[in-house]
Write a protein that holds these residues in place. Structure first.
Motif, mmCIF file in Angstrom:
data_model
loop_
_atom_site.group_PDB
_atom_site.id
_atom_site.type_symbol
_atom_site.label_atom_id
_atom_site.label_comp_id
_atom_site.label_asym_id
_atom_site.label_seq_id
_atom_site.Cartn_x
_atom_site.Cartn_y
_atom_site.Cartn_z
ATOM 1 N N ALA A 193 0.780 -1.247 -0.091
ATOM 2 C CA ALA A 193 0.066 -0.169 -0.099
ATOM 3 C C ALA A 193 1.006 1.167 0.103
ATOM 4 O O ALA A 193 1.969 1.184 0.797
ATOM 5 N N ALA A 194 0.168 2.173 -0.755
ATOM 6 C CA ALA A 194 1.017 3.618 -0.651
ATOM 7 C C ALA A 194 0.143 4.633 -0.426
ATOM 8 O O ALA A 194 -1.243 4.500 -0.940
ATOM 9 N N ILE A 195 0.493 5.656 0.117
ATOM 10 C CA ILE A 195 -0.229 7.215 0.378
ATOM 11 C C ILE A 195 0.397 8.337 -0.406
ATOM 12 O O ILE A 195 1.820 8.386 0.272
ATOM 13 N N ASP A 196 0.030 8.921 -1.239
ATOM 14 C CA ASP A 196 0.458 10.169 -1.858
ATOM 15 C C ASP A 196 -0.315 11.229 -0.970
ATOM 16 O O ASP A 196 -1.270 11.370 -0.803
ATOM 17 N N VAL A 197 0.672 11.945 0.155
ATOM 18 C CA VAL A 197 0.458 12.720 1.144
ATOM 19 C C VAL A 197 0.145 14.198 0.607
ATOM 20 O O VAL A 197 1.118 14.620 0.037
ATOM 21 N N ALA A 198 -1.053 14.711 0.834
ATOM 22 C CA ALA A 198 -1.248 16.242 0.741
ATOM 23 C C ALA A 198 -1.650 16.969 2.007
ATOM 24 O O ALA A 198 -1.651 16.072 2.929
ATOM 25 N N CYS A 204 3.064 2.958 -5.006
ATOM 26 C CA CYS A 204 2.710 1.563 -4.603
ATOM 27 C C CYS A 204 3.573 0.464 -5.223
ATOM 28 O O CYS A 204 3.998 -0.746 -4.652
ATOM 29 N N LYS A 205 3.741 0.668 -6.591
ATOM 30 C CA LYS A 205 4.523 -0.283 -7.542
ATOM 31 C C LYS A 205 6.017 -0.393 -7.110
ATOM 32 O O LYS A 205 6.699 -1.387 -6.981
ATOM 33 N N VAL A 235 -4.847 6.960 -1.631
ATOM 34 C CA VAL A 235 -4.380 5.830 -1.207
ATOM 35 C C VAL A 235 -4.241 4.732 -2.382
ATOM 36 O O VAL A 235 -5.481 4.758 -3.129
ATOM 37 N N CYS A 236 -3.424 3.868 -2.353
ATOM 38 C CA CYS A 236 -3.344 2.890 -3.365
ATOM 39 C C CYS A 236 -2.970 1.635 -2.748
ATOM 40 O O CYS A 236 -2.255 1.366 -1.963
ATOM 41 N N THR A 237 -3.832 0.514 -2.967
ATOM 42 C CA THR A 237 -3.502 -0.964 -2.317
ATOM 43 C C THR A 237 -3.302 -1.623 -3.708
ATOM 44 O O THR A 237 -4.098 -1.752 -4.660
ATOM 45 N N ARG A 238 -2.251 -2.635 -3.329
ATOM 46 C CA ARG A 238 -2.181 -3.752 -4.526
ATOM 47 C C ARG A 238 -2.009 -5.115 -3.853
ATOM 48 O O ARG A 238 -0.916 -5.219 -2.988
ATOM 49 N N VAL A 239 -3.170 -6.049 -3.998
ATOM 50 C CA VAL A 239 -2.943 -7.297 -3.518
ATOM 51 C C VAL A 239 -3.099 -8.381 -4.581
ATOM 52 O O VAL A 239 -3.421 -8.276 -5.682
ATOM 53 N N ARG A 241 -2.030 -11.605 -11.939
ATOM 54 C CA ARG A 241 -3.036 -10.525 -11.902
ATOM 55 C C ARG A 241 -2.620 -9.787 -10.319
ATOM 56 O O ARG A 241 -2.524 -10.604 -9.567
ATOM 57 N N ARG A 242 -3.161 -8.446 -10.429
ATOM 58 C CA ARG A 242 -2.912 -7.765 -9.341
ATOM 59 C C ARG A 242 -4.255 -7.035 -9.170
ATOM 60 O O ARG A 242 -4.965 -6.631 -10.087
ATOM 61 N N ARG A 243 -4.837 -7.086 -7.821
ATOM 62 C CA ARG A 243 -5.840 -6.332 -7.593
ATOM 63 C C ARG A 243 -5.713 -4.960 -6.828
ATOM 64 O O ARG A 243 -5.118 -4.959 -6.048
ATOM 65 N N GLN A 244 -5.785 -4.016 -7.828
ATOM 66 C CA GLN A 244 -5.488 -2.615 -7.394
ATOM 67 C C GLN A 244 -6.763 -1.769 -7.256
ATOM 68 O O GLN A 244 -7.576 -1.732 -7.881
#
Length: 483
Positions: free
Chosen positions: A40-45, A141-142, A51-55, A62-65
């Protein structure tokens, strides 16, 4: 209903969004190697975070994004961290945007997530691609799931609290120096040259001069009589320096700055007391006996060192030449006390940007600049290095040795690096103590090398001459002759 666009692989995207961002819960095809399966990653402002999650998806390739926006409020962020924990996120990455990352980092840390803070320079988007919060979040996130990021050092809460106090004190010291410089400028405008004849304008004698000037005294003789008898300047020199055109406007300005300086001194004293109290709460700073393993300054019954006082970490750092107790506390606050943070003392010096970088292109390689490190840590180390430079010690000899060949600035950086490495050794080893090696540490031990050095010095002093060494019973009245 508007149809979403398709990317190069024929996968759909949300209407109006960038191609290939995955949309809300869409599966995307991936074939790169992964280090983190659930990232997971968060681009903060300032007011929100993307928020982005990749599982893992329904198939191994395949990746669920999922990408969505979360307001930067306490309740919303807590709910987000609970959701990420339920998703089984293995690592959360935040970009260090100003101080806005603190809300996300602290609450993620409290939720038990593994959270990394990364430098914005390390996650810069590839050129030629769209620049948006959504695209930046997916890219971050990548990089996270492929293990292509470096973690920034964020100390635990106790060290963060100590760091907040030491940095506030450093800012007050900067403000104090700024107001003192302003007072000297005012005196120059009044044609008074007090700082020429006394070394410390804000010492005991200097402060009496300033207070008398503010109170309305204008007689140079009366002002000179306030000087301490131990001053090197004579009474005549003081009278000459105190003769000028001091006016009421100058008195008003100096009085304002003196009041501010008094308040800064009072607050600095309070901060020193608070820093001492907070330092006791930081792990691995209390005195520890290496023989019996008891911490806190006491010994176990029957310990060989019973009755011997044990210094704490700050006191052991204070033993380093030039450091002092104030800078010792700064070193603890900035470096932390976790031995696993930096594997070696060289890693600690490299993190402080006190080591040169290697710039190589083809067959040419040259050392680069050290770069900009932690300004508070580098400031404390720089002060310590300059203080050690004037001592008759190993660090002082090192400074003078390097300054002669490469200049004063490089010498300061080199001595600061050595102090940083010594400090990290003392932090990691509770039983280590600083040992002064003496000013002759760099003196050659070999007689042959000492002889070569002396001959080289003689040739440098006598250009065009040749130095010969002959036995005592040989020709000539001296053992060394110049031909």
């Amino acid at each position: 209903m508007a149809a979403g666009k398709k990317d190069a692989n024929g996968k759909g995207s949300a209407p109006g969004g960038p191609a290939g961002d995955g949309g809300d819960g869409a599966e995307v095809s991936e074939d790169q190697a992964r280090v983190v399966e659930r990232a997971a990653a968060i681009d903060v402002a300032k007011g929100s975070g993307m928020v982005c999650t990749r599982v893992p998806g329904s198939r191994p390739d395949r990746r669920r994004q999922k990408v969505w926006q979360v307001p930067a409020t306490y309740r919303e962020v807590i709910a987000l961290m609970d959701h990420l924990r339920c998703e089984g996120i293995q690592r959360l990455v935040l970009e260090s945007t100003s101080d806005y990352w603190r809300l996300w980092y602290y609450l993620a840390e409290a939720a038990g997530l593994e959270v990394w803070l990364v430098n914005a320079r390390d996650v810069k988007h590839l050129p030629g691609r769209g620049k948006s919060d959504r695209a930046d979040c997916v890219w971050l996130c990548k990089l996270n799931e492929r293990g292509m990021l470096r973690r920034s050092f964020v100390p635990p809460q106790a060290v963060r609290d100590l760091r907040a106090l030491t940095r506030t004190r450093a800012r007050l010291a900067q403000d104090q120096a700024r107001h003192q410089a302003r007072v000297e400028k005012i005196l120059e405008d009044a044609l008074l040259k007090i700082s020429v004849v006394i070394s410390d304008l804000f010492g005991a004698s200097g402060r009496r001069f300033l207070d008398a000037l503010v109170a309305g005294e204008r007689s140079p003789a009366a002002l000179a009589a306030l000087g301490d008898p131990r001053l090197k300047a004579t009474r005549r020199e003081l009278e000459e320096a105190l003769t000028g055109q001091f006016r009421d406007i100058h008195a008003f300005e100096i009085k304002t700055h003196l009041r501010i300086l008094d308040v800064i001194n009072e607050e600095t004293a309070r901060l020193d007391q608070a820093i001492g109290e907070q330092l006791a709460l930081v792990p691995h700073t209390a005195p520890a006996c290496t023989a019996c393993g008891v911490t806190g300054g006491s010994h176990a019954p029957g310990c060989a060192g019973e009755g011997t006082p044990l210094p704490g970490l700050a006191e052991r750092l204070d033993e380093i030449t030039g450091v002092g107790l104030c800078n010792a506390r700064v070193l603890i606050a900035e470096l932390g006390t976790d031995p696993s943070q930096f594997p070696t003392p060289g890693h600690a010096a490299a993190w402080a940007r006190l080591t040169p970088r290697t710039l190589q292109s083809g067959q040419s390689a040259r050392p680069g600049r050290t770069g900009k490190g932690n300004p508070y840590l580098r400031g404390a180390l720089g002060q310590s290095a300059m203080a050690a430079a004037h001592t008759d010690t190993r660090l002082g000899a090192m400074y003078r040795r390097i300054a002669r060949k490469r200049g004063k600035q490089k010498a300061i950086v080199a001595v600061a690096r050595v102090i940083c490495e010594i400090a990290w050794i003392l932090i990691c080893d509770p039983g280590a103590r600083f040992e002064e090696l003496g000013p002759d540490y760099y003196t050659p031990r070999s007689r042959e090398r000492q002889t070569r050095d002396k001959i080289r010095d003689l040739k440098r002093l006598n250009p065009g001459m040749k130095v010969l060494l002959v036995p005592d019973d040989g020709p000539g009245p001296h053992a060394a002759t110049a031909a």
